[in-house]
Design an enzyme around this catalytic site. Structure first.
Site, PDB file in Angstrom:
ATOM      1  CG  HIS A 104      -1.453   1.354   1.588  1.00 45.77           C
ATOM      2  ND1 HIS A 104      -0.957   2.137   2.615  1.00 45.77           N
ATOM      3  CD2 HIS A 104      -2.466   2.068   1.032  1.00 45.77           C
ATOM      4  CE1 HIS A 104      -1.642   3.265   2.676  1.00 45.77           C
ATOM      5  NE2 HIS A 104      -2.554   3.257   1.727  1.00 45.77           N
ATOM      6  CG  ASN A 106      -2.472   7.965   0.680  1.00 40.60           C
ATOM      7  OD1 ASN A 106      -2.242   8.853   1.491  1.00 40.60           O
ATOM      8  ND2 ASN A 106      -3.479   8.009  -0.152  1.00 40.60           N
TER       9      ASN A 106
END
Length: 302
Positions: A104, A106
């Protein structure tokens, strides 16, 4: 403050990562551009049933609103209720081979404005790794790349944001970590706009080198149904975290975001089992005992 420069950087980052993943996988992403009725829009890029990635989503969004939801900032409650802009790139890649970890990443920017007052702005982001079968070499590489991304801005940032990551990606109801962490920062504006933006760029730019060497090392390891079964079980923890704790998911749903884009992080195949425990001494047990424990990987491997 220059939101246009951030917008351009984030769009370019999405494009670079999509191109890098397509080279590894051999399959192309679907590009889905969308508009938001309340203001703004974005592009969701999704690769499904690929050769390396079972489901890989990376979204760019730039959304505008009149009243900022409280979930958008824990550290800046005074921003709640202001008009706002939020833009970011968020990705989750779920590999097919259980020996390749899920990842992940971001990077995002918020600004909340009120006539006659100074804007309230901050950056956030980070990246974290979620293996199913752990390799110390991979953990050290990932954490070292994270450290090197933030080191030019101060030696204090890696240990601080590693701890933030370990604390954030923790399932309190399970009393276990989601993965082996990485770095996580939020409400970040302490370096002033230009240097805070440079900090965000350094994190975003580090992602490809942090993750793709691990993919290349592990994607051709043979596996059986046993490993796939454990992968599906552990993916359940990913779903639980994202729906219960993840600030981006909660903010997206509270701000009437685009559901398909908010949930692009979801894995394609997941299993839950009642009170399951790994067999003692097994590779599955080693994930719990040796990897998802908040280890200080770089102190151990100097």
């Amino acid at each position: 403050m220059n939101p246009t420069a951030i917008f351009d950087y984030l769009q370019g980052l999405q494009t670079r990562i999509v191109e890098a993943i397509e080279l590894v996988d051999g399959k192309r992403f679907l590009h889905d551009s969308w508009q938001r009725a309340e203001g703004g829009g974005g592009t969701s890029c999704m690769l499904e049933e690929g050769n390396v990635f079972e489901r890989a989503g990376i979204g760019f969004s730039h959304v505008i609103g009149n009243k900022l939801p409280p979930s958008a900032s824990v550290a800046h409650p005074e921003a709640a209720g202001r008009s706002w802009q939020a833009m970011g790139v968020s990705l989750v890649f779920h590999p097919r081979n259980p020996y390749v970890p899920t990842v992940h990443m971001n990077v995002r920017f918020f600004v909340a404005e009120k006539p006659g007052e100074e804007p309230i702005w901050w950056f956030g982001g980070g990246m974290d790794l979620t293996p199913y079968y752990g390799f110390e070499e991979d953990a050290v590489h990932f954490h070292r790349t994270c450290r090197d991304a933030v080191a030019p801005f101060g030696e204090q940032y890696y240990p601080r944001f590693k701890k933030e990551c370990d604390d954030y990606f923790y399932l309190k109801h399970r009393k276990e970590a989601r993965g082996i962490g990485g770095i996580f920062f939020d409400d970040f504006n302490e370096l002033g706009f230009e240097q805070s933006f440079a900090f965000q760029r350094s994190v975003g730019d580090a992602f490809i080198n942090a993750y793709l060497p691990i993919v290349q090392r592990r994607k051709d390891i043979p596996y059986s149904e046993r490993e796939r079964d454990f992968q599906a079980y552990r993916r359940g923890r990913y779903v639980e975290f994202n729906l219960i704790y993840d600030r981006g998911t909660i903010f997206g749903l509270q701000s009437n975001g685009r559901t398909e884009s908010i949930l692009l992080s979801m894995p394609p195949i997941v299993k839950w089992r009642y009170d399951w425990k790994p067999e003692a001494g097994s590779p599955e047990a080693r994930l719990y005992s040796d990897f998802i424990t908040g280890r200080d990987w770089l102190t151990e491997h100097k």
